[in-house]
Design an enzyme around this catalytic site. Structure first.
Site, PDB file in Angstrom:
ATOM      1  N   SER A  79      -3.903  89.832  64.411  1.00  0.00           N
ATOM      2  CA  SER A  79      -3.429  88.753  65.306  1.00  0.00           C
ATOM      3  C   SER A  79      -3.199  87.553  64.573  1.00  0.00           C
ATOM      4  O   SER A  79      -3.575  87.477  63.549  1.00  0.00           O
ATOM      5  CB  SER A  79      -4.494  88.556  66.368  1.00  0.00           C
ATOM      6  N   TYR A 138     -13.365  87.019  69.384  1.00  0.00           N
ATOM      7  CA  TYR A 138     -12.260  87.747  69.135  1.00  0.00           C
ATOM      8  C   TYR A 138     -11.437  87.580  67.798  1.00  0.00           C
ATOM      9  O   TYR A 138     -11.146  88.221  67.027  1.00  0.00           O
ATOM     10  CB  TYR A 138     -11.063  87.447  70.145  1.00  0.00           C
TER      11      TYR A 138
HETATM   12  P1  NAP Z   1      -3.736  95.624  76.462  1.00  0.00           P
HETATM   13  O1  NAP Z   1      -2.252  95.511  77.256  1.00  0.00           O
HETATM   14  O2  NAP Z   1      -5.031  95.067  77.218  1.00  0.00           O
HETATM   15  O3  NAP Z   1      -3.833  97.311  76.144  1.00  0.00           O
HETATM   16  C1  NAP Z   1      -4.990  97.485  75.195  1.00  0.00           C
HETATM   17  C2  NAP Z   1      -5.199  98.841  75.654  1.00  0.00           C
HETATM   18  O4  NAP Z   1      -6.307  99.301  74.621  1.00  0.00           O
HETATM   19  C3  NAP Z   1      -5.391  99.353  76.999  1.00  0.00           C
HETATM   20  O5  NAP Z   1      -4.750 100.320  77.310  1.00  0.00           O
HETATM   21  C4  NAP Z   1      -6.686  99.916  77.002  1.00  0.00           C
HETATM   22  O6  NAP Z   1      -7.474 100.525  77.898  1.00  0.00           O
HETATM   23  C5  NAP Z   1      -6.909 100.344  75.517  1.00  0.00           C
HETATM   24  N1  NAP Z   1      -8.384 100.210  75.172  1.00  0.00           N
HETATM   25  C6  NAP Z   1      -9.379  99.546  75.249  1.00  0.00           C
HETATM   26  N2  NAP Z   1     -10.521  99.578  74.638  1.00  0.00           N
HETATM   27  C7  NAP Z   1     -10.471 101.093  74.618  1.00  0.00           C
HETATM   28  C8  NAP Z   1     -11.174 102.200  73.960  1.00  0.00           C
HETATM   29  N3  NAP Z   1     -12.419 101.718  73.623  1.00  0.00           N
HETATM   30  N4  NAP Z   1     -10.831 103.257  73.512  1.00  0.00           N
HETATM   31  C9  NAP Z   1      -9.470 103.342  73.574  1.00  0.00           C
HETATM   32  N5  NAP Z   1      -8.491 102.760  74.341  1.00  0.00           N
HETATM   33  C10 NAP Z   1      -8.965 101.403  74.754  1.00  0.00           C
HETATM   34  O7  NAP Z   1      -3.481  94.625  75.239  1.00  0.00           O
HETATM   35  P2  NAP Z   1      -2.156  94.221  74.296  1.00  0.00           P
HETATM   36  O8  NAP Z   1      -1.973  93.016  74.682  1.00  0.00           O
HETATM   37  O9  NAP Z   1      -1.272  95.521  74.425  1.00  0.00           O
HETATM   38  O10 NAP Z   1      -3.087  94.437  72.932  1.00  0.00           O
HETATM   39  C11 NAP Z   1      -2.958  95.510  71.904  1.00  0.00           C
HETATM   40  C12 NAP Z   1      -3.358  95.157  70.574  1.00  0.00           C
HETATM   41  O11 NAP Z   1      -2.671  93.917  70.184  1.00  0.00           O
HETATM   42  C13 NAP Z   1      -4.957  94.535  70.512  1.00  0.00           C
HETATM   43  O12 NAP Z   1      -5.642  94.916  69.268  1.00  0.00           O
HETATM   44  C14 NAP Z   1      -4.715  93.260  70.512  1.00  0.00           C
HETATM   45  O13 NAP Z   1      -5.897  92.444  70.387  1.00  0.00           O
HETATM   46  C15 NAP Z   1      -3.617  92.952  69.858  1.00  0.00           C
HETATM   47  N6  NAP Z   1      -2.878  91.578  70.034  1.00  0.00           N
HETATM   48  C16 NAP Z   1      -2.269  91.345  71.068  1.00  0.00           C
HETATM   49  C17 NAP Z   1      -1.611  90.107  71.269  1.00  0.00           C
HETATM   50  C18 NAP Z   1      -0.845  89.732  72.815  1.00  0.00           C
HETATM   51  O14 NAP Z   1      -0.170  88.815  72.799  1.00  0.00           O
HETATM   52  N7  NAP Z   1      -0.866  90.767  73.687  1.00  0.00           N
HETATM   53  C19 NAP Z   1      -1.480  89.374  70.280  1.00  0.00           C
HETATM   54  C20 NAP Z   1      -2.215  89.624  69.054  1.00  0.00           C
HETATM   55  C21 NAP Z   1      -2.831  90.783  69.106  1.00  0.00           C
HETATM   56  P3  NAP Z   1      -8.290 100.002  79.074  1.00  0.00           P
HETATM   57  O15 NAP Z   1      -7.549  98.787  79.756  1.00  0.00           O
HETATM   58  O16 NAP Z   1      -8.598 101.180  80.072  1.00  0.00           O
HETATM   59  O17 NAP Z   1      -9.598  99.411  78.472  1.00  0.00           O
END
Ligand code: NAP
Length: 257
Positions: free
Chosen positions: A148, A161
């Site tokens: 991130s 985080y």
């Molecule tokens: P998201 O839409 O919340 O998706 C995350 C997914 O991970 C959800 O489907 C969630 O399922 C699943 N998950 C959570 N806990 C889990 C577990 N214990 N075992 C298996 N699956 C699990 O988030 P996102 O924005 O796509 O983020 C994805 C990654 O990118 C993360 O590592 C985040 O930190 C990183 N990131 C995101 C951004 C951004 O701007 N969005 C920026 C920088 C980094 P549930 O909902 O069922 O828990």
């Protein structure tokens, strides 16, 4: 001189993407599939991952799924072993699953701190070790850890985080240090701000959104499909000598104050 784009071809490769029922994980899975890889989706919730798999199959991509909690060491090891035995070798692992909780640090609940560490950091150890134990005897494999901009920069209310994402960037170097000699490449992708479920509160906050657009040299939020190029590159033969690096895909956010 002709350019050899077959370097980026992922045909014949199989990729496991954690937390890929939605959001960035699903976008990366779809992108790796478009580059030729067979996909194994993962999430804790079966209904979500089954629907996501249907969507990829509907687009003509070879897709399966494995439901497990990335924070459970033995469950992850067992699930990876099942994929290896019943589907085939995992060539690419994307450690994407992650969660966010927001509160002023002085009020942060210890149970939220523990949950964030488990999902964002410990899971990268659990799943990577499980997959690497199969990759090492084969002498090849690609691991991509989703970091991130908070691997480099902090923001108020998300201290745990930021701590985990800083640690994942360092763990990427450490994995490279231990596993490069076995033919593995371990790299990170550090997204800037992308409109997903995780960031729903921020997307709906006009004040934050206009601050972000002013703060980001590109002047906008990222689109999840803009992360695909980095993932395909780091999964492919084109990156066979790229190791321990974190590639920021952030519209320039970490390049200016
Ligand atoms: P998201 O839409 O919340 O998706 C995350 C997914 O991970 C959800 O489907 C969630 O399922 C699943 N998950 C959570 N806990 C889990 C577990 N214990 N075992 C298996 N699956 C699990 O988030 P996102 O924005 O796509 O983020 C994805 C990654 O990118 C993360 O590592 C985040 O930190 C990183 N990131 C995101 C951004 C951004 O701007 N969005 C920026 C920088 C980094 P549930 O909902 O069922 O828990």
């Amino acid at each position: 001189m002709a350019t050899d784009f077959s370097l980026f071809d992922l045909s014949g490769k199989r990729a496991l993407v954690t937390g890929s029922g939605r959001g960035i994980g699903f976008a990366l899975a779809r992108g790796l599939a478009a580059a030729g890889a067979e996909i194994i989706l993962n999430d804790i919730e079966e209904s979500r991952v089954a629907t996501a798999a249907e969507e990829l199959r509907g687009a003509g991509h070879r897709t399966g799924y494995s439901v497990f909690d990335v924070t459970a060491h033995q469950d992850a090891a067992d699930a990876v072993a099942r994929v290896e035995e019943t589907v085939g070798p995992i060539d690419i692992l994307v450690n994407n699953a992650g969660i966010q909780r927001r509160a002023p640090l002085e009020e942060f609940k210890p149970e939220d701190w523990d949950a964030i560490l488990k999902v964002n950091l410990s899971s990268v150890f659990h799943v990577s070790q499980a997959v690497a134990r199969h990759m090492i005897p084969r002498g090849r494999g690609k691991i991509i850890n989703i970091c991130s901009v908070q691997s480099m920069l902090a923001r108020p209310t998300i201290a745990p985080y930021a701590a985990t994402k800083g640690a994942v960037a360092m763990f990427t170097k450490a994995q490279c240090t231990d596993w490069a000699k076995h033919g593995l490449q371990v790299n990170g992708i550090a997204p800037g701000y992308f409109a997903t479920e995780m960031n729903k509160a921020l997307v709906e906050n006009d004040e934050f959104s206009s601050w972000l657009c002013r703060r980001t040299p590109a002047g906008r939020w990222g689109k999840v499909e803009e992360l695909v190029g980095a993932a395909v590159f780091l999964s492919s033969a084109a990156a066979d000598f790229v190791n321990g690096q974190v590639l920021y895909v952030d519209g320039g956010l970490t390049s200016c104050v």
